[in-house]
Scaffold this motif. Structure first.
Motif, PDB file in Angstrom:
ATOM      1  N   ARG A   3      -1.103   0.060 -10.975  1.00  0.00           N
ATOM      2  CA  ARG A   3      -0.941   1.518 -10.964  1.00  0.00           C
ATOM      3  C   ARG A   3      -1.777   2.166 -12.064  1.00  0.00           C
ATOM      4  N   SER A   7      -5.060   4.461 -11.424  1.00  0.00           N
ATOM      5  CA  SER A   7      -5.031   5.842 -11.936  1.00  0.00           C
ATOM      6  C   SER A   7      -6.296   6.158 -12.720  1.00  0.00           C
ATOM      7  N   SER A  11      -9.243   8.752 -11.350  1.00  0.00           N
ATOM      8  CA  SER A  11      -9.472   9.985 -12.115  1.00  0.00           C
ATOM      9  C   SER A  11     -10.834  10.023 -12.808  1.00  0.00           C
ATOM     10  N   SER A  25      -3.085  11.727  -8.695  1.00  0.00           N
ATOM     11  CA  SER A  25      -2.391  10.814  -9.609  1.00  0.00           C
ATOM     12  C   SER A  25      -1.648   9.768  -8.791  1.00  0.00           C
ATOM     13  N   VAL A  42       0.264   8.370  -3.832  1.00  0.00           N
ATOM     14  CA  VAL A  42      -0.445   9.345  -4.665  1.00  0.00           C
ATOM     15  C   VAL A  42       0.118  10.739  -4.472  1.00  0.00           C
TER      16      VAL A  42
END
Length: 91
Positions: A3, A7, A11, A25, A42
């Protein structure tokens, strides 16, 4: 571990114009018992009408993300990734 890494990758590394203002996110990742499949949940900042657009962009980046996971994490198996909008909290 997955995770957090996903992430960061989503991003900072993805430059798909469909994700430009999405602020995606990763809220959760569930991995199958055999570690071959992972469902990535997400959230995003766009209106709900953009769900399909965001999922399409993420699906398009699966190969890039898996290669990045191979390079960044010490995993025996890197799972196939599938994406879903997290419906657990109402936006």
């Amino acid at each position: 571990m997955l995770r957090e890494e996903l992430s960061i990758l989503i991003s900072t590394e993805l430059s798909d114009p469909r994700l430009e203002d999405a602020l995606v996110s990763v809220t959760d990742v569930t991995v199958s018992p055999d570690l071959h499949n992972a469902r990535v949940f997400v959230e995003h900042a766009l209106p709900r009408e953009s769900d399909a657009q965001v999922l399409s962009a993420l699906r398009h980046s699966v190969t890039f993300l898996r290669v990045a996971l191979i390079e960044n994490l010490n995993l025996r198996v890197v799972p196939e990734l599938s994406f879903a909008i997290d419906e657990s909290e109402q936006r």
